[in-house]
Write an enzyme that holds these catalytic residues in place. Sequence first.
Site, short mmCIF file in Angstrom:
data_model
loop_
_atom_site.label_atom_id
_atom_site.label_comp_id
_atom_site.label_asym_id
_atom_site.label_seq_id
_atom_site.Cartn_x
_atom_site.Cartn_y
_atom_site.Cartn_z
N ARG A 113 51.37 71.90 -11.63
CA ARG A 113 50.15 71.16 -11.94
C ARG A 113 49.09 71.58 -10.94
NH1 ARG A 113 48.58 64.95 -13.12
NH2 ARG A 113 49.56 65.60 -15.05
N HIS A 140 46.86 70.94 -21.04
CA HIS A 140 47.88 69.96 -20.66
C HIS A 140 48.92 69.92 -21.80
CE1 HIS A 140 49.78 66.83 -18.58
NE2 HIS A 140 48.92 65.85 -18.68
N GLN A 143 51.58 66.99 -22.33
CA GLN A 143 50.98 65.73 -22.77
C GLN A 143 50.81 65.70 -24.29
OE1 GLN A 143 49.68 62.80 -21.00
NE2 GLN A 143 49.63 62.09 -23.11
N ASP A 235 39.96 59.99 -23.01
CA ASP A 235 40.45 60.41 -21.69
C ASP A 235 39.37 60.02 -20.69
OD1 ASP A 235 41.73 61.72 -19.57
OD2 ASP A 235 41.29 63.75 -20.27
N CYS A 276 45.75 59.49 -22.76
CA CYS A 276 46.79 60.17 -21.98
C CYS A 276 47.10 59.42 -20.68
CB CYS A 276 46.38 61.61 -21.68
SG CYS A 276 44.77 61.74 -20.87
N ARG A 304 56.22 60.74 -22.81
CA ARG A 304 56.08 61.86 -21.87
C ARG A 304 57.45 62.28 -21.35
NH1 ARG A 304 51.86 63.01 -18.96
NH2 ARG A 304 52.86 65.04 -19.00
N1 NVA Z 1 41.47 65.20 -18.12
C1 NVA Z 1 42.31 64.50 -17.16
C2 NVA Z 1 43.70 64.36 -17.70
C3 NVA Z 1 44.65 63.56 -16.81
C4 NVA Z 1 46.02 63.46 -17.38
C5 NVA Z 1 42.31 65.25 -15.83
O1 NVA Z 1 42.44 66.48 -15.85
O2 NVA Z 1 42.15 64.62 -14.80
N1 CP Z 2 48.84 61.80 -18.44
C1 CP Z 2 49.24 62.34 -17.26
O1 CP Z 2 49.42 63.56 -17.13
O2 CP Z 2 49.44 61.44 -16.28
P1 CP Z 2 49.67 61.78 -14.74
O3 CP Z 2 48.41 62.42 -14.24
O4 CP Z 2 49.98 60.46 -14.12
O5 CP Z 2 50.83 62.74 -14.64
#
Ligand code: NVA
Ligand code: CP
Length: 316
Positions: A113, A140, A143, A235, A276, A304
């Site tokens: 990540r 992602h 997700q 989101d 999400c 998830r």
């Molecule tokens: N668009 C958000 C998704 C979090 C799961 C981010 O990248 O922070």
């Molecule tokens: N939706 C998601 O990826 O959550 P986290 O950022 O908590 O992993």
Amino acid sequence: MVAEKFDSPFKGRSLLNWIDWKSEEISQILDWAIQVKAESHAGEIHQRFVGKTIALIFEKRSTRTRSSFETSFGEEGGHPVFMSTQDIQLGGKESVKDTARVLGRMFSAIEFRGFKQSHVEQLAQYSGIPVINGLTDDYHPTQVLADIMTLKEQFGTLKGLTLCFCGDGRNNMARSLMLICSKFGINFSVYAPKELQPAQDIIKICEPFAAATGAKISISDDQSVVKGADCLYTDVWVSMGEESLKEERTRLLKPYQVNAALMKATGKENAIFLHCLPAVTGQEVTEEVFEGPASRVWDQAENRKHTIKAIMLALI
Ligand code: NVA
Ligand code: CP
């Protein structure tokens, strides 16, 4: 102890986004996710990751993704190792390429990540082991498999449904949803201001998939684009790494909040709400919708774990 066998034709592959995956292949992983959820709810114990290890690299924070990987891998006998950028040299003192080659000698797989999609791609290129994208600025993929699973549980079928993403249409979630919806024949709409509508690159990637499945892609700053949606999805307005844009985003996205009136504007009585998570209620969604009867966010969050387990069973 010997691990239980799990046959999959995808062993050794990486999941960097869903672009190079056929819809039948994604469907197969989805079926496995449904299977492992049923096993889990029946209290069955399996040991399919015995003797395996996975490096979990997190440059950005996480609750769901990290918990899903750690619990689902560990409970089946695997050994997950969490590494934040406080712990390892990634792209700083040691190049991503060198990190990949070292981890490839020690682990069965890597989850990454972080910020750059090119980093997850380099890890896959140089490690020689399966790499799973746990979120980058661009995609992602784990997700959206959980999102599709939640839609399937709700509606029984995917083809012909309509999902409308409301908010920052340029972000990793909007991009990934466009991709997976196109592959499954789910009509995909985006309700977003002109400044935050999806970039041409992802539209170009998705168009042939949508043409093959009959999925319609519609993008507009006019509220009428939500009409007919079976699901409104949103989101956060400010994704991780974009914190300095908070003020501008709030100004641009305020009119695109998912609220009771917007749910009503779908014209569908059984339309559901997905997110999400993490959510900032009062911004992208009202408390009323988030906590209301149309919200399926906790099923979605649970999924998830099952989808991530299925992905690891498939690839590792
Ligand atoms: N668009 C958000 C998704 C979090 C799961 C981010 O990248 O922070
Ligand atoms: N939706 C998601 O990826 O959550 P986290 O950022 O908590 O992993």
